[in-house]
Design a protein around this motif. Structure first.
Motif, PDB file in Angstrom:
ATOM      1  N   THR A  13       0.860  -1.181   0.000  1.00 23.13           N
ATOM      2  CA  THR A  13       0.000   0.000   0.000  1.00 23.13           C
ATOM      3  C   THR A  13       0.901   1.238   0.000  1.00 23.13           C
ATOM      4  OG1 THR A  13      -0.067   0.344   2.399  1.00 23.13           O
ATOM      5  CG2 THR A  13      -1.617  -1.287   1.483  1.00 23.13           C
ATOM      6  N   THR A  35      -3.444   5.795  -3.724  1.00 19.23           N
ATOM      7  CA  THR A  35      -3.719   4.373  -3.546  1.00 19.23           C
ATOM      8  C   THR A  35      -4.136   3.778  -4.881  1.00 19.23           C
ATOM      9  OG1 THR A  35      -6.078   4.683  -3.130  1.00 19.23           O
ATOM     10  CG2 THR A  35      -4.605   4.826  -1.229  1.00 19.23           C
ATOM     11  N   TYR A  39      -8.376   0.994  -2.334  1.00 24.18           N
ATOM     12  CA  TYR A  39      -7.418   0.628  -1.293  1.00 24.18           C
ATOM     13  C   TYR A  39      -7.519   1.556  -0.084  1.00 24.18           C
ATOM     14  CZ  TYR A  39      -4.542  -2.892  -3.691  1.00 24.18           C
ATOM     15  OH  TYR A  39      -4.073  -4.038  -4.284  1.00 24.18           O
ATOM     16  N   MET A  45      -7.073  -3.389   4.401  1.00 22.23           N
ATOM     17  CA  MET A  45      -6.926  -4.301   3.265  1.00 22.23           C
ATOM     18  C   MET A  45      -6.833  -5.753   3.720  1.00 22.23           C
ATOM     19  SD  MET A  45      -7.273  -2.375   0.740  1.00 22.23           S
ATOM     20  CE  MET A  45      -6.965  -3.619  -0.520  1.00 22.23           C
TER      21      MET A  45
END
Length: 259
Positions: A13, A35, A39, A45
């Motif tokens: 990420t 992102t 996300y 996540m």
């Protein structure tokens, strides 16, 4: 000072850019860390991996392009790691960025030759065709081999616990079939004369994308647009999360800032 856009890759990420973003901000630059579509933070996540099911290269590129335009960052320095490096190549091809840096980048269409280490690193996804529509988690052993192979196992696991999430399988299938399909998602115009300068950063110590793959990717660019490559010795795929990341980050920024 510059605007800098940092694009993350698979299994990660924007948190993977934390050290780099703070270093660039301390130097007075404005840093943006988009992102991928849908996300959130690492914990989010992990709790909802289905968010990324079926996500592909084009959708990711479109999403990041929209982010860049919404933040008036069309002339930013764009840096991407892993599949973020491929996204960087595609964004530059679309006319964005005043310079780009593709760090241990996934290959664009036309890059031939897939070393055994790259096949092994991708095998947790590619071994099952059903993974094209779903997400895949790396085990501790798989993460160590793919992302942190230059580190002891305990240090590698600490990084996995901090940064790793599941990843959509589709981008890897798109990359694996790139040279067998005409309109593949990983395609860029390798002769685009108006593309901004592009630097590849690579290491032969990377099991996922060895420097040989980045060298070939860079070599296939033709025309007047600037394309360069810089190699660092004995760096793993997670190059910006291990000791010595400052040297890589500073080289990338100093090179791009010239433009």
């Amino acid at each position: 000072m510059s605007k800098i856009v940092l694009v993350h890759g698979l299994w990660l990420t924007p948190a993977s850019w934390k050290n780099v973003a703070e270093r660039f901000e301390a130097a007075g630059h404005e840093v943006l860390t988009p992102t991928w579509p849908g996300y959130g933070e690492v914990a989010q996540m992990r709790a909802h991996p289905e968010i990324a099911n079926g996500l592909g290269v084009v959708e990711i590129t479109d999403h990041v392009e929209k982010f860049i335009r919404e933040h008036n960052a069309e002339d930013a320095i764009i840096m991407g790691h892993s599949f973020g490096g491929l996204i960087t190549q595609k964004l530059l091809d679309r006319g964005l960025g005043r310079a780009g840096v593709a760090i241990h980048s996934a290959p664009a269409k036309g890059t031939l030759g897939l070393p055994f280490s790259a096949l092994k690193a991708a095998s947790p996804v590619l071994k099952n065709p059903a993974n094209v529509k779903r997400n895949v988690e790396l085990t501790a052993k798989e993460w160590h081999y793919a992302f942190t192979n230059t580190l002891p196992a305990d240090e590698a696991e600490a990084l996995r616990q901090r940064f790793a999430i599941t990843a959509p399988g589709r981008p890897l299938f798109q990359a694996a079939t790139a040279n067998f399909t005409t309109h593949n998602a990983t395609k860029v115009d390798l002769k685009n004369p108006d593309r901004a300068p592009l630097l590849f950063i690579a290491s032969e110590g990377d099991n996922v994308v060895p420097a040989s793959m980045n060298r070939e990717n860079a070599r296939r660019y033709k025309g007047p647009a600037i394309t360069k490559i810089k190699e660092f010795p004995n760096r793993p795929h997670f190059v910006l999360g291990v000791e010595g990341w400052e040297e890589v980050a500073d080289y990338a920024l100093n090179w791009a800032a010239k433009f």
